[in-house]
Design an enzyme around this catalytic site. Structure first.
Site, PDB file in Angstrom:
ATOM      1  N   ASP A 462       0.805  -1.325  -0.038  1.00 28.74           N
ATOM      2  CA  ASP A 462       0.054  -0.048   0.127  1.00 28.74           C
ATOM      3  C   ASP A 462       0.696   1.141   0.043  1.00 28.74           C
ATOM      4  O   ASP A 462       1.919   1.407   0.494  1.00 28.74           O
ATOM      5  CB  ASP A 462      -0.918  -0.090   1.239  1.00 28.74           C
ATOM      6  CG  ASP A 462      -1.896   1.361   1.246  1.00 28.74           C
ATOM      7  OD1 ASP A 462      -2.418   1.336   0.359  1.00 28.74           O
ATOM      8  OD2 ASP A 462      -1.823   2.160   2.169  1.00 28.74           O
ATOM      9  N   ASP A 651      -1.308  -0.517   6.521  1.00 26.39           N
ATOM     10  CA  ASP A 651      -1.521  -0.082   8.100  1.00 26.39           C
ATOM     11  C   ASP A 651      -2.468  -0.947   8.751  1.00 26.39           C
ATOM     12  O   ASP A 651      -2.395  -0.665  10.078  1.00 26.39           O
ATOM     13  CB  ASP A 651      -1.685   1.281   7.950  1.00 26.39           C
ATOM     14  CG  ASP A 651      -3.094   1.339   7.302  1.00 26.39           C
ATOM     15  OD1 ASP A 651      -3.885   0.809   7.183  1.00 26.39           O
ATOM     16  OD2 ASP A 651      -3.580   2.596   7.101  1.00 26.39           O
ATOM     17  N   ASP A 655      -6.785  -0.925   5.422  1.00 25.42           N
ATOM     18  CA  ASP A 655      -6.246  -2.099   4.742  1.00 25.42           C
ATOM     19  C   ASP A 655      -6.980  -3.424   5.066  1.00 25.42           C
ATOM     20  O   ASP A 655      -6.366  -4.419   4.664  1.00 25.42           O
ATOM     21  CB  ASP A 655      -4.874  -2.199   4.168  1.00 25.42           C
ATOM     22  CG  ASP A 655      -4.461  -1.032   3.845  1.00 25.42           C
ATOM     23  OD1 ASP A 655      -3.485  -0.420   4.299  1.00 25.42           O
ATOM     24  OD2 ASP A 655      -4.690  -0.213   2.766  1.00 25.42           O
TER      25      ASP A 655
END
Length: 771
Positions: A462, A651, A655
């Site tokens: 991410d 995180d 997510d």
């Protein structure tokens, strides 16, 4: 999926993928006792493999078989648990973080002791129908961990047994007084057998058999056949292996035990204006803790006064001290630098960050990896099968040939097929590997996570909070129509005044303007609209607002990896603001290392394509997917997973669906974040992304060691059995080979505890935006 029980109680399935479900409960009286009730009730549902309830975040994590049970059955069980009377809650201690009585690391130490001695007391560890221990029948380890070989009681007995056995050989050669020789051999047998026979008989009385049982039968059989020397040799060699196993286990756990020293026994608190020294266990939420230079924090808290540089290396594995001041969150075990701190306590000693981390690891140990399941599947039925085979060999051989010869061969086969090395092949590696990783700030939740981590071939990263530090700043302001830089920032700040979005924080930090706009409304996916000094003002993304003459400048901002927002007043464009969340300084190094290691690297982000492409180019990532919603990320991760084993790094909060959809979820910067630690299989406690390739390499190496150990153990059994059956090897020779193999397996497993710390802080690259 959301289930409403009544007006107050509601269950929400946050994620459900790969046989792992996370449920959020609201409206529950979710305390430690209720956590026990939930774990007990849900654990009884057919198909549920493991369950853990977290009172702190009012959530439940369940591992289950989709083929046997479904979501509805699990939610129904949770609802039933909510109505269980307090008096009917099982009496065992909750595994929840808020009801821990052992020390910070004691539970994981206790688990490793039980695992390596074959005694499992946690749920799902021993199905009720089992009658066979996988591992050697060992007594409970001593309370005091042995630090030297001579401190291990079993090794001292083994040494004494060896001296007596040697004395019997010398006596037989020099002074053939057979009563003395037999007496020395009998004494050597008794001393050596005392390390495993008592526990074997105790377990046999409980209906369980193990390797110690096989050795006991073999020793008694040798005595019955008049081979007292063979029996004494067997007892001597097996007692050595028992002692070495205990020593290796203790040595592996000592690294974990060292974490206990991170939390001091005492703390200084400010009560009624006076500094008082109290035990760490007596700290309460709301206490004001005084931390002097050089002292460790006794628990978690928030700094009320003072500034310092905290050494958090023992927790996060990062060597650079962290600058902190009023309002910053600090964690147990951190070492204070030069300043004096006043810290408001936010967690008790039993429920601080370190305690929660270790607790979660301990709770997840019931999830075994493929290698451990393979070893268990072989070892558990092998022991009773060996006993049956040995009886058949002895019986058939006695009918067709010399009974004494075939009974002796049956005893040798009994020992040759003993799976002691196989049973410890994986657990000793798992404990050593997870312990070593935890000391460097990498939290691996159990053997299953460790093995899966070792098989990963693709990594999805991410952008925000993983590749970047999630601390955006204003790096450029373009103006038009006579507006000034300060005017553009003031209008933007007025609209963002009450927002906590990271972009808003960046804009507010770039100006001194404090006037807030009125009638502010958010336009989903576009921006904000409001009124300032009676005039209509808007702030939003290009496309919703027309960039007009600033189009080239906006494109330049996006190509530099910045997010561009436009500012408008009374339908007249005032300017564009470039906000960039900088890549972590180590991002490019990490990506290059991953690609060198053969990993496919993909970046996922909800940002626009231009910004995403620019940041990906800086990091060296070729595969980029932008403008993704959380559910889009989960779908994309599922597609990657279909091609090869995939890890998702995020995180752990926004997510969560993607982390659950991957073969393995890795949370970045999880220290103090309950949801991140609960959601992910692996958590990088610090903010240094270099721990990611470090963890992947460590897990890959650990998995190789597991495979080596299992392969060697099975190979030795396969080779020894025919040699024993045809009389090529005798009892003493077979025992010697077996115990030598066990020593090799233990030594090889302990190697998984070796991991090098990161070398210094990452280098900060120079990045500028084109003019």
């Amino acid at each position: 999926m959301t289930t409403v029980v009544d007006a107050e109680v509601q269950l929400t399935v946050v994620s459900d993928a790969a046989g792992r479900m996370r449920v959020q409960a609201t409206g529950f009286q979710f305390d430690a006792g209720r956590a026990v009730a939930i774990e007990d009730t849900v654990g009884k549902v057919a198909g549920v493999q493991a369950v853990h309830a977290y009172p702190r975040t009012a959530s439940i994590v369940i591992w289950y078989s989709r083929a046997i049970c479904d979501t509805a059955a699990i939610l129904s069980a949770i609802i039933d648990a909510e109505t269980v009377p307090a008096a009917a809650v099982p009496a065992y201690a909750s595994r929840s973080a808020s009801n821990r009585k052992a020390g910070v690391v004691q539970k994981i130490i206790d688990w490793s002791t039980r695992t390596l001695s074959g005694v499992r007391r946690d749920v799902a560890a021993q199905p009720s129908g089992e009658t066979s221990d996988a591992c050697c029948d060992g007594e409970d380890n001593e309370d005091r961990e042995p630090e030297q070989l001579w401190q291990v009681a079993k090794l001292r007995r083994a040494a004494f047994s060896g001296v007596l056995l040697t004395a019997s050989l010398v006596a037989a050669w020099a002074y053939p007084l057979w009563p003395v020789v037999l007496g020395l051999k009998a004494l050597a047998l008794a001393v050596g057998a005392s390390t495993f026979v008592p526990s074997s008989l105790k377990r046999l009385a409980e209906g369980r058999v193990g390797v110690g049982t096989l050795m006991t039968i073999a020793a008694l059989g040798a005595v019955a056949l008049g081979e007292l020397g063979e029996a004494a040799t067997l007892a001597f060699l097996f007692s050595i292996s028992e002692g070495l196993e205990e020593y290796a286990t203790a040595r592996t756990r000592r690294g974990l035990r060292a974490l206990l020293s991170l939390v001091p026994d005492q703390a200084t608190v400010l009560r009624e204006g006076t500094e008082t020294i109290v035990a760490s266990t007596e700290l309460h939420v709301g206490d004001q803790m005084i931390v002097k230079p050089g002292e460790r924090l006794a628990t978690d808290g928030i700094i009320r006064a003072g500034r310092t540089a905290l050494d958090v290396s023992a927790i996060t594995g990062e060597s650079v001290p962290v600058e902190v001041g009023p309002g910053d969150e600090v964690f147990a075990g951190s070492i204070n630098g030069l300043g004096v701190l006043q810290v408001g306590v936010t967690a008790t000693a039993a429920n601080n960050s370190l305690a929660r981390i270790v607790h979660i690891v301990e709770a997840e140990q019931v999830r075994k990896g493929a290698s451990q399941r393979l070893a268990d599947c072989i070892a558990r039925p092998l022991v009773p099968s060996i006993m049956i085979a040995a009886a058949l060999i002895a019986g058939t051989g006695s009918v067709l040939g010399n009974p004494l010869v075939w009974i002796e061969r049956a005893l040798v086969v009994l020992v040759a097929a003993a799976p002691c090395a196989l049973a410890i092949a994986v657990p000793v590696t798992v404990v050593a590997s997870i312990g070593a990783a935890s000391r460097l700030g990498v939290l691996i939740k159990g053997g299953a996570a460790l093995e899966t981590l070792g098989t990963i071939r693709a990594v999805a990263l991410d952008k925000t909070g993983t590749l970047t530090a999630n601390r955006p700043v204003v790096i450029d302001v373009a103006t038009t129509n006579g507006a000034t830089r300060e005017e553009v920032l003031a209008v933007a700040a007025a609209l963002e005044a009450r927002s906590e979005h990271p972009l808003a924080v960046a804009v507010l930090a770039a100006t001194q303007a404090t006037t807030a706009a009125s009638d502010v409304q958010a336009v989903p996916g576009a921006g904000l609209i409001g009124r300032l000094d009676g005039r209509v003002v808007r702030l939003g993304r290009p496309g919703w607002l027309d960039a007009a003459e600033l189009a080239d400048h906006v494109a330049c901002m996006q190509q530099a990896g910045a997010t561009a927002v436009l500012v408008e007043r009374d339908q007249q464009l005032l300017g564009a603001i470039a906000v960039r969340d900088e890549l972590r300084p180590e991002a490019a190094e990490v990506v290059a290392g991953l690609r060198t290691g053969g990993y496919q690297v993909t970046m996922l982000t909800g940002d626009n394509h231009a910004t995403a492409a620019a940041l990906a180019a800086q990091a060296g990532i070729e595969q980029v997917h932008a403008e993704l919603r959380p559910e889009d990320k989960a779908h994309l991760v599922a597609q990657l997973r279909a091609r090869q084993p995939t890890a998702m790094v995020g995180d752990g909060v926004n997510d969560a669906p993607a982390l659950a959809a991957a073969d393995l979820g890795i949370a970045m910067g999880a220290m103090g974040t309950d949801v991140a630690i609960e959601t992910a299989d692996v958590a990088l406690m610090g903010q240094d992304l270099r721990h990611l390739p470090q963890a992947l390499d460590h897990a890959r190496r650990s998995r190789q060691i597991m495979v080596q150990n299992v392969g060697l153990s099975l190979s030795i059994i396969t080779v020894l059995m025919p040699l024993a059956l045809f009389g090529i090897l005798g009892l003493a020779a077979v025992v010697l080979v077996h115990e030598f193999t066990e020593v090799i397996v233990i030594a090889n497993g302990v190697r998984a505890g070796r991991i090098k710390p990161l070398a210094g802080p990452p280098k900060t690259p120079d990045r500028t935006i084109p003019g």
